[in-house]
Design an enzyme around this catalytic site. Structure first.
Site, short mmCIF file in Angstrom:
data_model
loop_
_atom_site.label_atom_id
_atom_site.label_comp_id
_atom_site.label_asym_id
_atom_site.label_seq_id
_atom_site.Cartn_x
_atom_site.Cartn_y
_atom_site.Cartn_z
N HIS A 124 1.87 4.41 -3.02
CA HIS A 124 1.96 5.87 -2.89
C HIS A 124 3.35 6.34 -3.37
O HIS A 124 3.47 7.32 -4.09
CB HIS A 124 1.83 6.30 -1.43
CG HIS A 124 0.46 6.15 -0.83
ND1 HIS A 124 -0.65 6.73 -1.40
CD2 HIS A 124 0.03 5.53 0.30
CE1 HIS A 124 -1.71 6.44 -0.63
NE2 HIS A 124 -1.32 5.72 0.39
N HIS A 167 0.84 -1.20 0.00
CA HIS A 167 0.00 0.00 0.00
C HIS A 167 0.89 1.26 0.00
O HIS A 167 0.71 2.15 -0.84
CB HIS A 167 -0.91 -0.03 1.24
CG HIS A 167 -1.75 1.19 1.44
ND1 HIS A 167 -3.12 1.17 1.33
CD2 HIS A 167 -1.43 2.48 1.74
CE1 HIS A 167 -3.60 2.39 1.56
NE2 HIS A 167 -2.59 3.20 1.80
N GLU A 168 1.86 1.30 0.91
CA GLU A 168 2.74 2.48 1.00
C GLU A 168 3.65 2.60 -0.22
O GLU A 168 3.95 3.69 -0.68
CB GLU A 168 3.60 2.42 2.28
CG GLU A 168 2.80 2.45 3.57
CD GLU A 168 1.84 3.64 3.66
OE1 GLU A 168 2.16 4.70 3.09
OE2 GLU A 168 0.78 3.50 4.29
ZN LIG Z 1 -2.40 5.24 2.13
#
Ligand SMILES: [Zn+2]
Length: 374
Positions: free
Chosen positions: A71, A67-68
């Site tokens: 980004h 998830h990170e």
């Molecule tokens: Zn996030």
């Protein structure tokens, strides 16, 4: 984040574990091994609970990293530096030291995280469907991970800044109004509201349903954390607003003192500090600038080493600092200081040092402008 250590690199981005992460890792693993799996599948062996629980927990934190990472990949693509990804008690955080310069960039960057969580939920759902007639532990693992990744994506879409949903909202308001400042103010206010609702929800859970005591306390903690984060974001935005329109040349200091690089820390403190209060010096070798020394750097050296440590070994060398031109925007200078983790930057025009801009002077200017509203 203090208390973090590096465990490796992913696509060139340092991956860090904060010590607080071990608490949540232990809690998740324990709740799977001793609660969730035995309740769902009462006939497994002890080892099976343990292995399935550990594997599920590790894959969960792997999912948080993905998830990170999503980004971070977008951040890098639009030219923003990513310092590290850190796992801590409330999940993960990608340290991106600059804000996107356009709303579209921020929108894609914020949406990438929840999007990757939903993709992972889909992948684990497929694994779950395939494993169901064949292997119970894999079914349990994939089922839990599908659900948790979906929840993670959905939770992060709550529109409270600085959560992903809040960032998406900010980018949309920014796009609609053309003002990042206004957008941040609105998104931060909603962030506070959501944080308080979580606190309230946590209190209600604790009061009315003793079975959910732990979930209630957890929700209160997350609410508190988000409230702090929203306050921090507002503070950052105020500085950003207040520095708008200033350049490095406007705020640089031209009154500096040079010290030779072979001076020891003790000599520096005895001879120079007594002459007037100063927190930083130019370090030179003859006519050449070799670096900048902030007294903070001196504090890293134990007192007994002061007499035999030259300042050249504790200064920030010019190779690391680089230089900015007087026309560079003050906000950009501040972001560069954050990236390089330094307190001062030399200002150079046509190869000549014309000043030094310090973090303290930037923050003072921002503070004054905010106070007097000019
Ligand atoms: Zn996030």
């Amino acid at each position: 984040m203090p208390g973090s250590f590096r465990i490796g690199k992913l696509l060139g981005i340092p991956l860090q574990l904060n010590i607080s992460w071990f608490i949540i890792f232990a809690l998740v693993t324990f709740s799977l091994v001793a609660g969730q799996f035995p309740a769902q599948y009462p006939f497994w062996s002890r080892e099976t609970y343990l292995i399935a629980g550990l594997a599920t927990s590790l894959l969960f934190f792997g999912s948080v990293v993905i998830h990170e990472l999503s980004h971070s990949i977008v951040a890098r693509y639009i030219g923003l530096p990513v310092k590290s990804i850190t796992l801590f008690i409330f999940g993960g955080v990608a340290q991106i030291s600059r804000d996107a310069s356009r709303p579209a960039g921020e929108l894609v960057m914020a949406a990438a995280g929840p999007f990757s969580s939903f993709v992972l939920a889909g992948v684990f759902t497929i694994v779950w469907a395939i494993a169901r007639p064949i292997h119970e532990p894999t079914t349990a693992l994939a089922g839990w991970l599908a659900l948790i990744n979906f929840s993670l994506g959905a939770f992060n879409l709550l529109p409270g800044f600085p959560m992903d949903g809040g960032r998406i909202l900010r980018s949309l308001i920014w796009w609609a109004t053309g003002s990042q400042g206004t957008a941040t103010k609105i998104a931060v206010s909603i962030g506070h509201v959501i944080a308080y609702l979580m606190l309230l929800g946590g209190i209600l859970l604790v009061v009315f349903n003793p079975h959910l005591l732990f979930s209630g306390i957890w929700l209160m903690f997350i609410g508190w954390f988000l409230n702090q984060a929203a306050t921090g974001s507002a503070h950052h935005a105020r500085i950003r607003d207040a520095l708008h329109g200033y350049s490095a040349g406007d705020l640089m200091s031209t009154n500096f003192q040079s010290v030779p690089e072979d001076l020891t820390i003790e000599e520096l403190l005895r001879q120079r500090i007594a002459a007037g209060p100063r927190s930083w010096f130019l370090v030179v070798q003859g006519p050449f600038l070799r670096g900048l020394l902030n007294l903070r750097d001196v504090r890293k050296v134990p007192r007994r080493r002061w007499s035999d440590t030259q300042i050249a070994s504790v200064m920030q060398p010019i190779q690391k600092l680089g230089a900015v031109s007087p026309q560079v925007e003050a906000l950009e200078v501040l972001e560069e200081m954050d990236e390089k983790e330094v307190q001062e930057l030399p200002v150079v025009e046509q190869g000549t040092l014309v000043g030094v801009v310090t973090r303290a002077s930037l923050l003072r200017a921002a503070q004054l402008r905010h106070e007097f509203g000019f």
